[in-house]
Design a protein around this motif. Structure first.
Motif, PDB file in Angstrom:
ATOM      1  N   SER A 145       1.502   3.097   4.154  1.00 42.29           N
ATOM      2  CA  SER A 145       2.482   3.047   3.073  1.00 42.29           C
ATOM      3  C   SER A 145       2.526   1.665   2.433  1.00 42.29           C
ATOM      4  O   SER A 145       2.327   0.640   3.093  1.00 42.29           O
ATOM      5  CB  SER A 145       3.871   3.392   3.610  1.00 42.29           C
ATOM      6  OG  SER A 145       3.909   4.704   4.101  1.00 42.29           O
ATOM      7  N   ILE A 146       2.772   1.649   1.142  1.00 41.76           N
ATOM      8  CA  ILE A 146       2.949   0.402   0.404  1.00 41.76           C
ATOM      9  C   ILE A 146       4.448   0.246   0.144  1.00 41.76           C
ATOM     10  O   ILE A 146       5.035   1.049  -0.586  1.00 41.76           O
ATOM     11  CB  ILE A 146       2.174   0.433  -0.927  1.00 41.76           C
ATOM     12  CG1 ILE A 146       0.679   0.675  -0.672  1.00 41.76           C
ATOM     13  CG2 ILE A 146       2.396  -0.861  -1.711  1.00 41.76           C
ATOM     14  CD1 ILE A 146      -0.101   1.020  -1.929  1.00 41.76           C
ATOM     15  N   VAL A 147       5.061  -0.732   0.750  1.00 41.07           N
ATOM     16  CA  VAL A 147       6.502  -0.942   0.605  1.00 41.07           C
ATOM     17  C   VAL A 147       6.743  -2.132  -0.314  1.00 41.07           C
ATOM     18  O   VAL A 147       6.215  -3.220  -0.101  1.00 41.07           O
ATOM     19  CB  VAL A 147       7.166  -1.197   1.975  1.00 41.07           C
ATOM     20  CG1 VAL A 147       8.666  -1.428   1.798  1.00 41.07           C
ATOM     21  CG2 VAL A 147       6.912  -0.027   2.921  1.00 41.07           C
ATOM     22  N   SER A 157      -0.856  10.801   0.233  1.00 38.85           N
ATOM     23  CA  SER A 157      -0.259  11.928  -0.496  1.00 38.85           C
ATOM     24  C   SER A 157       0.047  11.584  -1.941  1.00 38.85           C
ATOM     25  O   SER A 157       0.476  12.440  -2.710  1.00 38.85           O
ATOM     26  CB  SER A 157       1.040  12.368   0.186  1.00 38.85           C
ATOM     27  OG  SER A 157       1.989  11.316   0.174  1.00 38.85           O
ATOM     28  N   GLN A 158      -0.169  10.318  -2.322  1.00 42.32           N
ATOM     29  CA  GLN A 158       0.112   9.835  -3.669  1.00 42.32           C
ATOM     30  C   GLN A 158       1.541  10.173  -4.084  1.00 42.32           C
ATOM     31  O   GLN A 158       1.801  10.640  -5.191  1.00 42.32           O
ATOM     32  CB  GLN A 158      -0.893  10.415  -4.672  1.00 42.32           C
ATOM     33  CG  GLN A 158      -2.321   9.957  -4.406  1.00 42.32           C
ATOM     34  CD  GLN A 158      -3.296  10.380  -5.489  1.00 42.32           C
ATOM     35  OE1 GLN A 158      -2.969  11.175  -6.359  1.00 42.32           O
ATOM     36  NE2 GLN A 158      -4.493   9.843  -5.446  1.00 42.32           N
ATOM     37  N   SER A 159       2.474   9.910  -3.185  1.00 37.90           N
ATOM     38  CA  SER A 159       3.883  10.158  -3.464  1.00 37.90           C
ATOM     39  C   SER A 159       4.640   8.840  -3.543  1.00 37.90           C
ATOM     40  O   SER A 159       4.200   7.822  -3.003  1.00 37.90           O
ATOM     41  CB  SER A 159       4.501  11.062  -2.389  1.00 37.90           C
ATOM     42  OG  SER A 159       4.395  10.457  -1.111  1.00 37.90           O
ATOM     43  N   VAL A 160       5.760   8.861  -4.233  1.00 38.96           N
ATOM     44  CA  VAL A 160       6.573   7.665  -4.442  1.00 38.96           C
ATOM     45  C   VAL A 160       8.029   7.997  -4.147  1.00 38.96           C
ATOM     46  O   VAL A 160       8.527   9.036  -4.565  1.00 38.96           O
ATOM     47  CB  VAL A 160       6.458   7.152  -5.894  1.00 38.96           C
ATOM     48  CG1 VAL A 160       7.295   5.897  -6.095  1.00 38.96           C
ATOM     49  CG2 VAL A 160       5.009   6.878  -6.258  1.00 38.96           C
ATOM     50  N   ILE A 167      10.393  10.176  -6.476  1.00 43.40           N
ATOM     51  CA  ILE A 167      10.326   9.898  -7.909  1.00 43.40           C
ATOM     52  C   ILE A 167       9.181  10.710  -8.500  1.00 43.40           C
ATOM     53  O   ILE A 167       8.054  10.651  -8.014  1.00 43.40           O
ATOM     54  CB  ILE A 167      10.079   8.400  -8.180  1.00 43.40           C
ATOM     55  CG1 ILE A 167      11.186   7.549  -7.544  1.00 43.40           C
ATOM     56  CG2 ILE A 167       9.994   8.136  -9.679  1.00 43.40           C
ATOM     57  CD1 ILE A 167      12.545   7.752  -8.139  1.00 43.40           C
ATOM     58  N   ALA A 168       9.459  11.467  -9.540  1.00 44.28           N
ATOM     59  CA  ALA A 168       8.455  12.339 -10.156  1.00 44.28           C
ATOM     60  C   ALA A 168       7.606  11.549 -11.150  1.00 44.28           C
ATOM     61  O   ALA A 168       7.995  11.347 -12.296  1.00 44.28           O
ATOM     62  CB  ALA A 168       9.130  13.506 -10.862  1.00 44.28           C
ATOM     63  N   LEU A 169       6.446  11.085 -10.699  1.00 41.96           N
ATOM     64  CA  LEU A 169       5.509  10.388 -11.575  1.00 41.96           C
ATOM     65  C   LEU A 169       4.301  11.267 -11.844  1.00 41.96           C
ATOM     66  O   LEU A 169       3.910  12.078 -11.008  1.00 41.96           O
ATOM     67  CB  LEU A 169       5.027   9.083 -10.920  1.00 41.96           C
ATOM     68  CG  LEU A 169       6.072   8.035 -10.529  1.00 41.96           C
ATOM     69  CD1 LEU A 169       5.364   6.808  -9.961  1.00 41.96           C
ATOM     70  CD2 LEU A 169       6.948   7.655 -11.701  1.00 41.96           C
TER      71      LEU A 169
END
Length: 240
Positions: A145-147, A157-160, A167-169
């Motif tokens: 994870s990138i925090v 999973s390319q999720s944010v 967040i829906a990107l």
């Protein structure tokens, strides 16, 4: 058990183009849902659609208007078909959530390559996004994870998430944010960002500026005093 087919919705008021696209995409194993205008495209849009191909110039409801409506609930890639490829048209398209442009008359090979590339990049992201929104379980335990401040990006999973909320990107927005957060303090010019995300030369500064504006809005970032994406005036953007 039969594998679920990838579903592509195409919308064009030209019956011949609909027929060509349906035949082309079906021959590649995709399930094609056809719409004759923007209104029908909106009515047929749902979370089972994996990719949208929309003509820009359709009567009643244009491709731009249809994409803006679809983007309220769906996050699959949106590709525009257009006879106009000027910067102002691209800016309008990207501002409503487009991922790519395909100029008419189009090459069948080029269209298929772009479709496959966007599907490859986005399918896992779209599924992970819906799962994250449904579960809403907060920060992930993934070691990759990138925090950054109150943001968590999960490359696998390319999720944010922000403060534990998904967040829906779009895929493009995610890639820009990931690029900046994985290279802290490095200033990326507009051309650098475009080449990194699209792997091709920039078509105009406004394209990236529109995506940055959309990102800031979704992240709740104040453009005058941004906390996440900062501006190096005359140079580009960075995350500190």
């Amino acid at each position: 058990m039969e594998q679920k087919k990838t579903r592509i919705l195409i919308a064009d008021d030209d019956a011949e183009i609909r027929s060509v696209l349906t035949l082309l995409l079906s021959s590649e194993g995709y399930e094609v849902i056809a719409a004759c205008d923007g209104q029908e495209a909106v009515e047929k849009a749902d979370d089972t659609i994996d990719l949208y191909i929309l003509d820009v110039s359709m009567p009643n409801v244009s491709g731009f208007a249809a994409a803006a409506e679809i983007r309220k609930t769906c996050y699959a890639p949106v590709l525009f078909l257009t006879a106009y490829s000027g910067e102002s048209d691209r800016t309008m398209g990207f501002s409503v959530g487009a991922d790519d442009y395909i100029a008419k008359p189009f090459s069948n090979t080029d269209l298929l390559l772009r479709v496959k590339a966007h599907l490859r990049r986005s399918l896992e992201y779209s599924k992970a996004l819906y799962a994250a929104k449904a579960e809403n379980q907060g920060h992930t335990d993934s070691p990759d994870s990138i925090v950054y401040k109150d943001l968590v990006l999960v490359p696998d999973s390319q999720s944010v998430q922000k403060d534990g909320t998904a967040i829906a990107l779009t895929w493009t927005e995610y890639r820009i944010l990931e690029l900046l957060l994985t290279h802290r303090r490095k200033i990326f010019s507009l051309e650098n960002i475009y080449q990194s995300v699209w792997d091709e030369d920039a078509v105009g500064d406004s394209t990236i500026m529109v995506h940055i504006k959309n990102l800031r809005k979704k992240l709740g970032d104040n453009s005058r005093n941004p906390q996440y994406i900062k501006t190096a005036w005359g140079k580009g953007y960075y995350a500190d």
